[in-house]
Design an enzyme around this catalytic site. Structure first.
Site, PDB file in Angstrom:
ATOM      1  N   LYS A 123       2.200  -3.523   7.203  1.00  0.00           N
ATOM      2  CA  LYS A 123       2.487  -3.673   5.796  1.00  0.00           C
ATOM      3  C   LYS A 123       3.809  -3.422   5.350  1.00  0.00           C
ATOM      4  O   LYS A 123       4.558  -3.930   4.535  1.00  0.00           O
ATOM      5  CB  LYS A 123       1.492  -2.841   4.924  1.00  0.00           C
ATOM      6  N   TYR A 142      -1.854  -0.712  10.910  1.00  0.00           N
ATOM      7  CA  TYR A 142      -2.173  -1.480   9.734  1.00  0.00           C
ATOM      8  C   TYR A 142      -0.667  -0.962   8.648  1.00  0.00           C
ATOM      9  O   TYR A 142      -0.181  -1.985   8.190  1.00  0.00           O
ATOM     10  CB  TYR A 142      -3.619  -0.995   8.841  1.00  0.00           C
ATOM     11  N   THR A 155       0.715  -1.272  -0.038  1.00  0.00           N
ATOM     12  CA  THR A 155       0.201   0.123  -0.208  1.00  0.00           C
ATOM     13  C   THR A 155       0.868   1.060   0.005  1.00  0.00           C
ATOM     14  O   THR A 155       2.082   1.138   0.386  1.00  0.00           O
ATOM     15  CB  THR A 155      -0.941   0.111   1.130  1.00  0.00           C
ATOM     16  N   ASP A 156       0.265   2.312  -0.394  1.00  0.00           N
ATOM     17  CA  ASP A 156       0.985   3.582  -0.447  1.00  0.00           C
ATOM     18  C   ASP A 156       0.988   4.150   1.159  1.00  0.00           C
ATOM     19  O   ASP A 156       1.650   4.975   1.324  1.00  0.00           O
ATOM     20  CB  ASP A 156       0.324   4.806  -1.336  1.00  0.00           C
ATOM     21  N   GLU A 157       0.176   3.666   1.957  1.00  0.00           N
ATOM     22  CA  GLU A 157       0.116   4.111   3.386  1.00  0.00           C
ATOM     23  C   GLU A 157       1.424   3.935   3.949  1.00  0.00           C
ATOM     24  O   GLU A 157       1.909   4.282   5.047  1.00  0.00           O
ATOM     25  CB  GLU A 157      -0.846   3.287   4.005  1.00  0.00           C
TER      26      GLU A 157
END
Ligand code: NAD
Ligand code: TDX
Length: 361
Positions: free
Chosen positions: A167, A163, A138-140
């Site tokens: 990741k 989260y 993810t870009d998060e």
């Protein structure tokens, strides 16, 4: 190298993006898909209608933390590639209960890497060269942007939620398994996906379903947080392209160049529903309700997808407007799919607010 005629493991294939990928591979490739999924609350095998009796599809109910189970699957199917989408994916849930996120996203990815490595080492040299382990992230992991700038593949990691931290950790493991053991890995980091078969805890389906029920539409904070929306079927095509043409050891960012403020997204859904399914109670925008902000709420995400576009020739086919119209239409036409989720007991109430003095489990 297209993997047609070969077997590819897709973990998390009963989830939102995994099922879009499985549908794409069954419909558009000659790949034999083995879908490995633990079937958590977020899964739905009804999201792959063409899987029933499909000659190039098999399903295994398995936790990716189960090394013996994974080993048996590797020995049985001898896959030519692994695409890892199994994850706990909802930020608000990670605030209330980070334990599952550490387990699946970190320990699960580690276990899958170990079993993939063991399998890879048994392969003949040509098969080893062709093998790929594609990890979907993810870009998060890059944290939050200010008003300007875009995330690139070289942006430093700065995850802010349980989260995104889990990741980020899994991405680092994948990188290390390439650098240290030579496993041919690839990582993709994508922006917010939306489209058909999206579990209703996420913003877009949540708002569609609540707006149809005439319930308040919760907008966190001031509604000015920005997400960069990617239509899930564009994402599935990108993943196949990276699997078949991506350079080993590289990261590719995937995004649709569709930055929108959350309030704009919610208002657009209201307007589309008013047009497609007018309400007796008037315009749905009046249902919009500002609620307490998400703790650690990242302000803005935006992806620079130039590398994927220039190196592999990918283009997002949907704009946010075309994709959202398709999505809202899909939810109107597929009410039995999401109503069954509500009937299984899924609660659409607010989660993910930190209670002072309590430790999340
Ligand atoms: P999802 O929550 O819809 O689906 C996840 C799937 O993984 C479910 O079918 C679930 O049963 C399965 N799963 C969970 N734990 C498992 C375990 N221990 N073993 C086996 N299967 C397990 O998630 P999604 O939105 O489809 O996301 C897929 C991947 O893409 C995730 O890695 C997520 O971090 C990443 N991602 C998602 C988005 C997005 O907008 N949805 C954006 C960027 C990255
Ligand atoms: O009811 C809501 N009201 C609201 O304002 C919900 C559910 C969300 N929001 C806001 C929070 C976010 O700014 O909308 C934005 C989108 O929220 P989510 O749908 O929960 O997605 P997000 O937190 O951005 O994360 C998603 O994209 C990146 C996926 O869930 C992740 O798995 C992915 O990595």
């Amino acid at each position: 190298m297209g993997f047609d005629g070969s077997t590819v493991f897709v973990t998390g294939g009963a989830g939102f993006i995994g099922s879009a990928l499985v549908r794409h591979l069954l419909d558009k490739s000659g790949i034999f898909v083995v879908n490995i999924d633990k079937l958590t609350y977020a899964s739905n095998l009804d999201s792959i209608p063409q899987a029933n009796g499909h000659p190039r599809y098999a399903f295994a109910k398995l936790d990716i933390c189960n090394s013996a189970g994974l080993r048996a699957l590797f020995e049985r199917y001898k896959p030519a590639a692994v695409m890892n989408l199994a994850a706990e994916s909802h930020v608000d849930r990670s605030i209330d209960g980070p334990g599952e996120f550490i387990q699946t996203n970190i320990v699960g990815t580690f276990t899958l890497l170990q079993e993939a490595l063991r399998h890879w080492r048994t392969l003949a040299p040509a098969e080893r060269d062709a093998f790929r382990f594609l990890h979907i992230s993810t870009d998060e992991v890059y944290g939050s942007l200010g008003p300007d700038g875009l995330f690139t593949e070289t942006t430093a990691y700065a995850p802010n939620s349980p989260y995104s931290a889990s990741k980020a950790s899994s991405d680092h493991l994948v990188r290390a398994w390439h650098e240290t053991y030579g496993l041919p890995t690839l990582v993709t980091n994508c922006s917010n996906n939306y489209g058909p078969y999206h579990f209703p805890e996420k913003l877009i389906p949540h708002v569609i379903i609540k707006a149809l029920a005439g319930e308040p539409l919760p907008v966190y904070g001031d509604g000015k947080n920005v997400r960069d929306w990617l239509y899930v079927e564009d994402h599935a095509k990108a993943l196949r392209l990276v699997l078949t043409h991506g350079k080993i050891g590289e990261t590719y960012n995937i995004g649709g160049r569709n930055e929108r403020q959350n309030l704009h997204v919610v208002q657009t859904i209201c307007d589309l529903l008013d047009r497609l399914r007018p309400s007796l109670h008037g315009p749905r925008r009046k249902l919009i309700t500002f609620v307490s902000d998400r703790p650690g709420h990242d302000r803005r995400y935006a992806i620079d997808a130039s590398k994927l576009e220039h190196d592999l020739g990918w283009r997002a086919e949907e704009t946010f407007e075309t994709g959202l119209l398709k999505t809202v239409g899909w939810y109107l036409d597929h009410e039995p799919w999401w109503r069954a989720i509500l009937e299984r007991g899924y609660q659409t109430t607010r989660i993910g607010l930190v209670q002072s003095g309590t430790a999340a489990g």
